[in-house]
Design a protein around this motif. Structure first.
Motif, short mmCIF file in Angstrom:
data_model
loop_
_atom_site.label_atom_id
_atom_site.label_comp_id
_atom_site.label_asym_id
_atom_site.label_seq_id
_atom_site.Cartn_x
_atom_site.Cartn_y
_atom_site.Cartn_z
N ILE A 203 0.84 -1.23 -0.16
CA ILE A 203 0.12 0.62 -0.26
C ILE A 203 1.35 1.20 0.34
CG2 ILE A 203 -1.55 1.38 1.69
CD1 ILE A 203 -2.91 -1.72 2.59
N LEU A 204 2.15 1.20 0.62
CA LEU A 204 2.80 2.61 0.63
C LEU A 204 3.65 2.43 -0.29
CD1 LEU A 204 4.73 1.94 4.38
CD2 LEU A 204 3.41 3.51 3.75
N GLU A 205 3.95 1.76 -1.08
CA GLU A 205 4.45 2.07 -2.61
C GLU A 205 3.55 2.21 -3.44
OE1 GLU A 205 7.21 -2.07 -2.96
OE2 GLU A 205 8.87 -0.57 -0.82
N ALA A 206 2.44 1.54 -3.89
CA ALA A 206 1.17 2.48 -4.13
C ALA A 206 1.22 3.58 -4.79
CB ALA A 206 0.02 1.18 -4.44
N ALA A 207 1.33 3.86 -3.31
CA ALA A 207 1.10 5.36 -3.05
C ALA A 207 1.99 6.36 -3.50
CB ALA A 207 0.61 6.25 -1.56
N TYR A 208 3.43 6.13 -3.60
CA TYR A 208 4.58 6.75 -4.32
C TYR A 208 5.26 5.85 -5.60
CZ TYR A 208 4.39 8.91 0.29
OH TYR A 208 3.77 9.68 1.70
N ASP A 209 4.16 5.15 -6.29
CA ASP A 209 4.63 4.67 -7.60
C ASP A 209 3.02 4.47 -8.44
OD1 ASP A 209 5.93 3.90 -9.80
OD2 ASP A 209 6.77 2.46 -8.35
#
Ligand code: AVJ
Length: 324
Positions: A203-209
């Motif tokens: 979830i974190l990585e999708a929010a920044y990519d």
């Protein structure tokens, strides 16, 4: 007089600091740039588009949470003024202004932001929509210019929303909280702090990519800002957007990675910067927090956690803090 604007860091000092930051950041062994340089006009607009992306949960989660808790927060506490650090377009602030200026209570709003082009129109809109509001805007950098916030005019609420605090590493965070504490001299003053929470890595990585590539464009925009600022010839398209969660450090890191060797001239600085293939520029850290961590960092700076509000998924927290 309902409107005042103070410009700290005039054009010349801003230019000098930019040159200093770029020189230091790009001649270091590990190249980096400070994330405040994302936010020229184009960058601020790209950030606004980020906040509307399906993957970028922080803004909408914080907004919904804010709407939910505002009535109880301002039942017994009514500030005479609101100081907002990193105010941006001040969209979320409206929920608070609605509550604290209800019944025509006069309130002073003191927004501080680096981008005058965002601050001024936003102040104008607020003055139009809240007839008894006074605005004292401060154009400045929250890491340097908090001392220029005018002295309090009554009970004060400080706002530091959007998990902007997550951009700062540990020492800078501590300095900033100590400075913020200095803005709250009365034991009845309050701080409302937005923090993004540690959660599932995907979830974190999708929010920044994001899949639409808006965060990539936002990241690359920093190179356009640098090109303009120091007469550089970065080719933004030659740098790949890389964002990942560094679990040990509890932070998202954003980098711009040169896919091939790059040779960049920064004419105004008389510098030639070389990139090996795969070498990057670290452009942003976005730290993620836990309740324990927040309690700790507040306690270290003379603040105490008073109320902890989270959304149902535990993605984001609004921290109601008071001076001790
Ligand atoms: C403005 C610091 C809250 O870290 O989430 C969004 C900036 N960077 N996508 C964040 C940002 C990439 C944002 N803050």
């Amino acid at each position: 007089m309902r409107y005042l604007i103070d410009v700290h860091s005039d054009e010349r000092t801003r230019q000098e600091r930019l040159e200093e930051d770029v020189r230091r950041g790009l001649t270091a062994r590990r190249k980096s740039l400070p994330p405040k340089y994302f936010y020229d006009r184009a960058g601020s607009l790209l950030f606004e588009r980020i906040t509307e992306l399906p993957e970028y949960y922080p803004t909408r989660t914080e907004s919904a949470l804010l709407a939910e808790i505002v009535p109880e927060l301002f039942r017994e506490f009514l500030p005479d003024e609101i100081v907002e650090i990193g105010a941006g377009s001040a969209e979320k602030t409206r929920r608070i202004l609605d509550a604290v200026s209800a019944g025509g209570r006069p309130v002073r709003y003191v927004p501080l932001d680096v981008d005058r082009q965002t601050l001024e129109p936003s102040a104008a809109r607020l003055l139009r929509d809240y007839p008894r509001l006074r605005v004292h805007a401060v154009v400045g950098d929250f890491e340097r210019d908090l001392a220029h916030v005018p002295p309090p005019a009554g009970r004060r609420l400080a706002l530091f929303l959007g998990s902007t605090i997550g951009n700062l590493d540990e020492p800078a965070r501590r300095r900033l909280l100590a400075d913020l504490r200095g803005l709250l001299p009365d034991h009845r003053d309050r701080l409302l702090l937005g923090v993004d929470l540690v959660k599932d890595v995907k979830i974190l990585e999708a929010a920044y990519d994001d899949s639409a590539g808006v965060t990539r464009d936002f990241n690359r925009n920093i190179l356009r800002v640098i090109n303009r600022g120091v007469d550089g010839d970065f080719d933004p398209e030659a740098f790949r957007h890389r964002a990942f969660y560094n679990e040990a450090a509890a932070r998202i890191e954003m980098h711009l990675v040169a896919d091939s060797a790059q040779h960049v001239k920064l004419r105004r600085l008389g510098l030639n910067i070389r990139f090996r293939p795969g070498e990057g520029i670290w452009t942003e850290s976005s730290y993620k927090f836990t309740r324990d961590h927040v309690e700790h960092m507040l306690a270290e700076t003379g603040l105490a956690l008073h109320e902890w509000h989270v959304d149902p998924s535990n993605y984001f927290a609004l921290v109601w803090a008071r001076p001790t």
